[in-house]
Design an enzyme around this catalytic site. Structure first.
Site, mmCIF file in Angstrom:
data_model
loop_
_atom_site.group_PDB
_atom_site.id
_atom_site.type_symbol
_atom_site.label_atom_id
_atom_site.label_comp_id
_atom_site.label_asym_id
_atom_site.label_seq_id
_atom_site.Cartn_x
_atom_site.Cartn_y
_atom_site.Cartn_z
ATOM 1 N N GLY A 166 -0.216 5.036 -0.871
ATOM 2 C CA GLY A 166 -1.323 5.674 -0.153
ATOM 3 C C GLY A 166 -0.866 6.844 0.705
ATOM 4 C CE1 TYR A 179 -10.000 1.063 8.014
ATOM 5 C CE2 TYR A 179 -10.780 2.303 9.907
ATOM 6 C CZ TYR A 179 -9.773 1.977 9.022
ATOM 7 O OH TYR A 179 -8.539 2.562 9.154
ATOM 8 N N GLY A 194 0.844 -1.218 0.000
ATOM 9 C CA GLY A 194 0.000 0.000 0.000
ATOM 10 C C GLY A 194 0.864 1.247 0.000
ATOM 11 N NE ARG A 241 0.507 -3.739 -15.677
ATOM 12 C CZ ARG A 241 0.736 -4.982 -15.259
ATOM 13 N NH1 ARG A 241 1.950 -5.401 -15.072
ATOM 14 N NH2 ARG A 241 -0.264 -5.800 -15.025
HETATM 15 P P1 NAD Z 1 -4.738 4.701 1.707
HETATM 16 O O1 NAD Z 1 -6.115 4.364 1.282
HETATM 17 O O2 NAD Z 1 -4.229 6.059 1.456
HETATM 18 O O3 NAD Z 1 -3.709 3.667 1.080
HETATM 19 C C1 NAD Z 1 -3.987 2.284 1.041
HETATM 20 C C2 NAD Z 1 -3.313 1.724 -0.179
HETATM 21 O O4 NAD Z 1 -3.707 0.352 -0.302
HETATM 22 C C3 NAD Z 1 -3.696 2.427 -1.478
HETATM 23 O O5 NAD Z 1 -2.532 2.907 -2.105
HETATM 24 C C4 NAD Z 1 -4.350 1.328 -2.314
HETATM 25 O O6 NAD Z 1 -3.967 1.395 -3.685
HETATM 26 C C5 NAD Z 1 -3.768 0.068 -1.673
HETATM 27 N N1 NAD Z 1 -4.599 -1.105 -1.934
HETATM 28 C C6 NAD Z 1 -5.949 -1.209 -1.897
HETATM 29 N N2 NAD Z 1 -6.320 -2.443 -2.266
HETATM 30 C C7 NAD Z 1 -5.176 -3.135 -2.505
HETATM 31 C C8 NAD Z 1 -4.901 -4.456 -2.923
HETATM 32 N N3 NAD Z 1 -5.878 -5.336 -3.180
HETATM 33 N N4 NAD Z 1 -3.621 -4.818 -3.086
HETATM 34 C C9 NAD Z 1 -2.606 -3.956 -2.844
HETATM 35 N N5 NAD Z 1 -2.804 -2.686 -2.475
HETATM 36 C C10 NAD Z 1 -4.084 -2.283 -2.305
HETATM 37 O O7 NAD Z 1 -4.613 4.311 3.261
HETATM 38 P P2 NAD Z 1 -3.608 4.880 4.348
HETATM 39 O O8 NAD Z 1 -4.261 6.057 4.955
HETATM 40 O O9 NAD Z 1 -2.250 4.991 3.804
HETATM 41 O O10 NAD Z 1 -3.732 3.713 5.435
HETATM 42 C C11 NAD Z 1 -2.817 2.655 5.530
HETATM 43 C C12 NAD Z 1 -3.189 1.806 6.740
HETATM 44 O O11 NAD Z 1 -3.243 2.636 7.898
HETATM 45 C C13 NAD Z 1 -4.570 1.136 6.641
HETATM 46 O O12 NAD Z 1 -4.518 -0.121 7.284
HETATM 47 C C14 NAD Z 1 -5.469 2.073 7.426
HETATM 48 O O13 NAD Z 1 -6.572 1.393 7.962
HETATM 49 C C15 NAD Z 1 -4.517 2.497 8.521
HETATM 50 N N6 NAD Z 1 -4.944 3.756 9.130
HETATM 51 C C16 NAD Z 1 -4.922 4.927 8.429
HETATM 52 C C17 NAD Z 1 -5.354 6.092 9.033
HETATM 53 C C18 NAD Z 1 -5.367 7.411 8.305
HETATM 54 O O14 NAD Z 1 -5.923 8.388 8.827
HETATM 55 N N7 NAD Z 1 -4.754 7.512 7.126
HETATM 56 C C19 NAD Z 1 -5.814 6.061 10.361
HETATM 57 C C20 NAD Z 1 -5.862 4.841 11.035
HETATM 58 C C21 NAD Z 1 -5.387 3.697 10.421
HETATM 59 C C1 AKB Z 2 -10.637 6.601 8.521
HETATM 60 O O1 AKB Z 2 -11.257 7.638 8.788
HETATM 61 O O2 AKB Z 2 -11.137 5.579 8.023
HETATM 62 C C2 AKB Z 2 -9.182 6.551 8.924
HETATM 63 C C3 AKB Z 2 -9.048 5.999 10.296
HETATM 64 C C4 AKB Z 2 -9.151 6.882 11.459
HETATM 65 O O3 AKB Z 2 -8.891 4.815 10.457
HETATM 66 N N1 AKB Z 2 -8.624 7.858 8.782
#
Ligand code: NAD
Ligand code: AKB
Length: 319
Positions: A11, A142, A8, A37
């Site tokens: 992201g 989630y 990921g 890709r």
């Molecule tokens: P994001 O959505 O920005 O990035 C997630 C990435 O996963 C994306 O780039 C997407 O292309 C990739 N992805 C989706 N399906 C996929 C698949 N089948 N195979 C491979 N890649 C795939 O999310 P993020 O904010 O970077 O979050 C990363 C982790 O942190 C997650 O587990 C999220 O739950 C956790 N998290 C994030 C936040 C936040 O505020 N950003 C808060 C709490 C927890």
């Molecule tokens: C979301 O809002 O889904 C994330 C998180 C707090 O896990 N930013």
């Protein structure tokens, strides 16, 4: 020297974690894996990038073996709002993907970082100073995947000695990469509107207080917990961490100190509002502070200053 795989990687978190890991452990030692890709330009120039669908265990195992990976930062997932629209797919990616990562880690002796979330809590969780160990009955897909993910990581540690560690992130605020479809996304969108001199329509109600954190602190926490001495940790997984507890109007008022003409109205999205109301107002993160020295540097004022400076700089680069 560590050899790290980040899933990921393109992201919101990955796009800032990958460069931080590369500057700490060496460019060639951090493999970024994305769903696309071709990588975005900032990752393409900076080091190795591979395409990976996290639901494909054979491809994941091949990468881990061929690249001699010893640590996986597993970030591939669907976030809360998207997961609520596509619950079956969210289960497949969030749980199936995590199981594939933990299995690869078991077979190839890797450590794993897996972020949980404030979304792992639910409406019956104590909302103020939410303890490290408390009621976890989330009512979103989630949240279900986050609680199950925490338990699965603990299981792989106790049953197979996979060194799986993690934090419960609050909403993360950053300017480099847009958030991926979460409930806390308003706290990023509001800054984009402000620097573009546009009014902002907030999809959460006034008074909806949630934990938040600036991305720099989130990245430091991910690296710190993976570097912590195992003996200092009473649990491996899912440490509560937070940097601020804020409602939309708090961010709005802070932005107004820099952009006095900025305006905000409310247009509530009932789905995201219901999710936000099921999450805590403020976590107790004293265990993370005590056990591995978590100590965020950015409060609301410092974060707001950085967000505005960062986004203004980006706008100037574009013009
Ligand atoms: P994001 O959505 O920005 O990035 C997630 C990435 O996963 C994306 O780039 C997407 O292309 C990739 N992805 C989706 N399906 C996929 C698949 N089948 N195979 C491979 N890649 C795939 O999310 P993020 O904010 O970077 O979050 C990363 C982790 O942190 C997650 O587990 C999220 O739950 C956790 N998290 C994030 C936040 C936040 O505020 N950003 C808060 C709490 C927890
Ligand atoms: C979301 O809002 O889904 C994330 C998180 C707090 O896990 N930013």
């Amino acid at each position: 020297m560590k050899k790290i795989l980040v899933t990921g990687a393109t992201g919101q978190i990955g796009s800032e974690l990958v460069p931080a890991l590369r500057s700490r452990y060496g460019f060639a030692n951090v493999i970024a894996c994305g769903h696309q890709r071709t990588p975005p330009p900032e990752l393409e120039q900076a080091g190795p990038y591979l395409k990976l669908d996290i639901r494909d265990p054979a491809a994941l195992n091949q990468i881990v073996a061929e690249q001699r990976i010893d640590t996986i930062y597993h970030l591939a997932a669907l976030l809360s709002a998207v997961a609520e629209q596509k619950p079956q797919l969210a289960w497949e990616i969030n749980m199936g993907g995590l199981l594939n990562v933990l299995e690869a880690a078991r077979l190839h002796h890797c450590a794993v970082f897996h972020p949980s979330s404030i979304g792992a809590f639910g409406p019956t969780t104590p909302a103020e100073l939410t303890p490290q160990v408390t009621i976890q009955r989330p009512n979103t897909m989630y949240g279900v995947t986050k609680v199950a993910g925490e338990l699965l990581c603990d299981y792989y540690f106790s049953r197979f000695q996979v060194d799986a560690r993690g934090v419960r992130y609050p909403g993360l605020i950053s300017y480099q990469t847009p958030p991926g479809g979460g409930t806390t996304d308003y706290a990023v969108e509001i800054f984009h509107a402000a620097v573009q001199d546009k009014p902002y329509r907030c999809f959460l109600k006034k008074g909806t207080r949630l934990d938040m954190m600036y991305m720099a602190d989130a990245i430091e926490a991910a690296i710190a917990i993976m570097e912590a001495e195992p003996g200092s940790l009473s649990v491996r997984n899912a440490f509560n961490i937070t940097a601020m507890s804020v409602a939309p109007e708090d961010i709005y008022h802070e932005i107004k100190k820099h952009r006095p003409g900025f305006t905000m109205t409310y247009e509530i999205d009932p789905i995201r509002q219901a999710i936000a109301e099921s999450w805590p107002n403020r976590l107790d993160d004293s265990e993370a502070r005590r056990q591995w020295g978590f100590s965020p540097r950015y409060d609301l004022a410092a974060m707001t200053k950085e967000m505005i400076a960062g986004l203004t700089g980006q706008d100037q680069e574009k013009n």
